[in-house]
Design a protein around this motif. Structure first.
Motif, mmCIF file in Angstrom:
data_model
loop_
_atom_site.group_PDB
_atom_site.id
_atom_site.type_symbol
_atom_site.label_atom_id
_atom_site.label_comp_id
_atom_site.label_asym_id
_atom_site.label_seq_id
_atom_site.Cartn_x
_atom_site.Cartn_y
_atom_site.Cartn_z
ATOM 1 N N LYS A 30 17.165 -21.536 75.733
ATOM 2 C CA LYS A 30 17.276 -22.749 74.438
ATOM 3 C C LYS A 30 16.971 -24.133 74.850
ATOM 4 O O LYS A 30 15.802 -24.825 75.032
ATOM 5 C CB LYS A 30 17.499 -22.524 74.063
ATOM 6 N N GLU A 34 13.250 -26.990 75.334
ATOM 7 C CA GLU A 34 13.666 -27.916 74.106
ATOM 8 C C GLU A 34 13.221 -28.849 75.218
ATOM 9 O O GLU A 34 12.374 -29.977 74.761
ATOM 10 C CB GLU A 34 14.166 -27.711 74.188
ATOM 11 N N GLY A 35 13.760 -28.585 76.399
ATOM 12 C CA GLY A 35 13.583 -30.134 76.979
ATOM 13 C C GLY A 35 11.815 -30.568 78.283
ATOM 14 O O GLY A 35 12.125 -31.769 78.332
ATOM 15 N N PHE A 37 9.626 -28.036 77.521
ATOM 16 C CA PHE A 37 7.918 -28.177 76.882
ATOM 17 C C PHE A 37 8.324 -29.046 74.836
ATOM 18 O O PHE A 37 7.223 -29.369 74.085
ATOM 19 C CB PHE A 37 7.689 -26.829 76.147
ATOM 20 N N GLY A 38 9.305 -29.539 74.712
ATOM 21 C CA GLY A 38 9.428 -29.811 73.250
ATOM 22 C C GLY A 38 10.062 -29.446 72.196
ATOM 23 O O GLY A 38 9.579 -29.212 71.941
ATOM 24 N N VAL A 39 10.099 -27.739 72.180
ATOM 25 C CA VAL A 39 10.070 -26.471 71.116
ATOM 26 C C VAL A 39 11.196 -26.218 71.281
ATOM 27 O O VAL A 39 12.186 -25.900 72.162
ATOM 28 C CB VAL A 39 9.082 -25.432 71.979
ATOM 29 N N LYS A 40 11.873 -26.664 70.353
ATOM 30 C CA LYS A 40 12.943 -25.961 69.733
ATOM 31 C C LYS A 40 13.103 -24.461 69.427
ATOM 32 O O LYS A 40 12.121 -24.023 68.486
ATOM 33 C CB LYS A 40 13.558 -26.914 68.914
#
Length: 79
Positions: A30, A34-35, A37-40
């Motif tokens: 996770k 997030e780091g 691709f900016g996807v949470k």
């Protein structure tokens, strides 16, 4: 190709090219996603990442669509 499949392909390609990202993806997927691709990925989603080798293969059995929500939008369906 769906947005989800495109993201999965981008994650795989980055892991092939960036060994640091690959190690983080294997240990904390996770945070790695997030780091990079900016996807949470939502908290309610459990995400496991495994790496195949020349002798170890994995078959992912998707959820049966009949067991999915009946026509309701599920925010976690495609994280």
């Amino acid at each position: 190709m769906s947005t989800e499949e495109t993201l999965k392909q981008q994650i795989i390609e980055k892991a092939w090219q960036d060994s640091t990202f690959k190690q983080q993806l294997l240990s904390d997927p996770k945070a790695a996603i997030e780091g990079a691709f900016g996807v949470k990925v939502p908290d309610g989603i459990k995400l496991n990442v495994v790496e195949e080798s020349s002798t170890d293969f994995y078959l992912v059995l998707p959820q049966n669509p009949a067991d999915a929500l009946d026509g309701e939008d599920d925010v976690n369906a495609a994280w």
